[in-house]
Enzyme design. Structure first.
Site, PDB file in Angstrom:
ATOM      1  N   GLU A 100       0.829  -1.219   0.000  1.00 55.02           N
ATOM      2  CA  GLU A 100       0.000   0.000   0.000  1.00 55.02           C
ATOM      3  C   GLU A 100       0.858   1.262   0.000  1.00 55.02           C
ATOM      4  OE1 GLU A 100      -2.721   0.413   3.346  1.00 55.02           O
ATOM      5  OE2 GLU A 100      -3.538   2.285   2.582  1.00 55.02           O
TER       6      GLU A 100
ATOM      7  N   LYS B  23      -2.485  -2.042  -3.131  1.00 54.75           N
ATOM      8  CA  LYS B  23      -3.531  -1.191  -2.551  1.00 54.75           C
ATOM      9  C   LYS B  23      -3.148   0.275  -2.777  1.00 54.75           C
ATOM     10  CE  LYS B  23      -5.957  -0.151   1.794  1.00 54.75           C
ATOM     11  NZ  LYS B  23      -6.618  -0.720   2.955  1.00 54.75           N
TER      12      LYS B  23
END
Ligand code: 5MM
Length: 341
Positions: free
Chosen positions: A177, A222
């Site tokens: 992420e 992500k």
């Protein structure tokens, strides 16, 4: 259930299901509870998360996995059932946030470096034993007219890559992420600037993942969407979708099985509308879904309001948002469905 990283990764993003990010650290969940004047204690955190995880319909139909904070991974519901068992019984996969937070980066004013690599191998082995089959690490990239610096993006990308390699060795799928902040300070950047920063960040992240020998088929990305800063004008839904897909196609190899977006400070409905528009685009080489925290939880938290008599109302709100985002993950959400509900 298969234990191959590649199979777990696909299961996390397939079939219009997506991830519930319920991994708020103790300081973040306190901020969320402050909005409903509820004290954050081990018991109130347990009650809140039990309300979410026992939303049977939502968990079975729309939620492929839950990102937990360390405390929650080993926590039990009020009747003594481990949360991990409740999540698994719904056919969902337990996961865990393993970074220890974004800390001020020495010599890089206003930028952060995410920590947590020391001893991570041993921690991952324990989390695997406790039932986690995927993990999450968030690198935070500030956006302004002068930020981010190359040094901070590189350092965060290297940490993400080291983390991802360690996860795969432990049999755990890494969610990578790199969040280019929509709601940082001053938050007045344009969508053009977000596009430029997101594209260069993702390029560096994938360079570092390759150097760290990470198997792209056994990970999930992500990312943030390409969007105006929170305090800037709002681009249309179609523009956000088009520009997000353009940047992702330019930077994310098709070997990556899935992309699960963060919501980043968008309103709940914006996050759903954008995801649906992105999924209506032609020829996406990956499965694209949600990994939302605030955009899945905000209305449920408000409806619950910390009161046992509101558990069913909180669950209804959560189920509704999960259903709307599941439709968005298939590109078939319509605004009328919100009104109808
Ligand atoms: C749920 O929030 C996560 C944890 O944040 P802290 O470590 O600051 O407590 C966060 O990493 C989250 O998983 C992602 O940013 C996505 O959440 P949003 O709310 O942006 O969809």
């Amino acid at each position: 259930m298969s234990e191959r990283l590649e199979d777990i990764a696909v299961q996390m993003v397939a079939g219009g299901r997506g991830l519930l990010a319920a991994d708020e650290s103790t300081s973040t969940i306190k901020k969320r509870f402050d909005t409903i004047n509820l004290e954050s204690t081990e018991t109130s955190r347990r009650d809140y998360r039990e309300m979410l995880f026992r939303s049977d319909d939502a968990m079975k139909k729309y939620i492929s996995g839950v990102i937990l904070f360390e405390e929650t991974l080993s926590q039990k519901a009020a009747d003594g059932t481990p949360f991990v068992d409740i999540i698994r019984a719904a056919g969902s996969i337990p996961g865990i946030k393993v970074d220890t937070g974004a800390k001020p980066m020495a010599k890089y004013p206003a930028e952060t470096i995410t920590e947590g690599l020391d001893g991570l191998g041993e921690r991952l082995a324990r989390y695997y034993e406790a039932g986690a089959r995927f993990a999450k690490w968030r690198g935070v990239i500030a956006i302004s007219s002068t930020l981010p610096t190359r040094g901070s993006v590189r350092a965060n990308a290297q940490a993400l890559a080291r983390y991802a390699a360690l996860c795969q060795e432990a049999g755990i799928v890494p969610i990578v992420e790199p969040e280019c902040l929509m709601d940082g300070k001053p938050g007045d950047h344009t969508i053009d600037r977000c596009s430029e920063v997101t594209e260069s960040t993702l390029r560096i992240v994938f360079e570092e993942l390759a150097d760290a020998r990470v198997n792209l088929e056994g990970m999930i990305l992500k990312p943030n969407m390409v969007i105006d800063g929170k305090n800037a004008r709002k681009a249309s839904v179609a523009e956000v979708a088009e520009r997000t897909v353009k940047v992702l196609k330019a930077t994310v190899p098709p070997a990556v099985p899935g992309i699960a977006f963060l919501s980043g400070g968008q309103t709940t409905e914006e996050a759903t509308a954008h995801l649906s528009a992105i999924n209506s685009s032609a020829d996406l080489p990956w499965l694209v879904t949600f990994s939302y925290g605030r955009a899945l939880q905000d209305s449920a938290l408000k409806a619950w309001n910390g009161k046992p008599e509101n558990v069913a109302a909180g669950q209804r709100e959560f189920t509704h948002r999960a259903e709307m985002n599941s439709l968005a993950a298939k590109g078939s959400w319509k605004k009328d469905l919100e009104k109808a509900a």
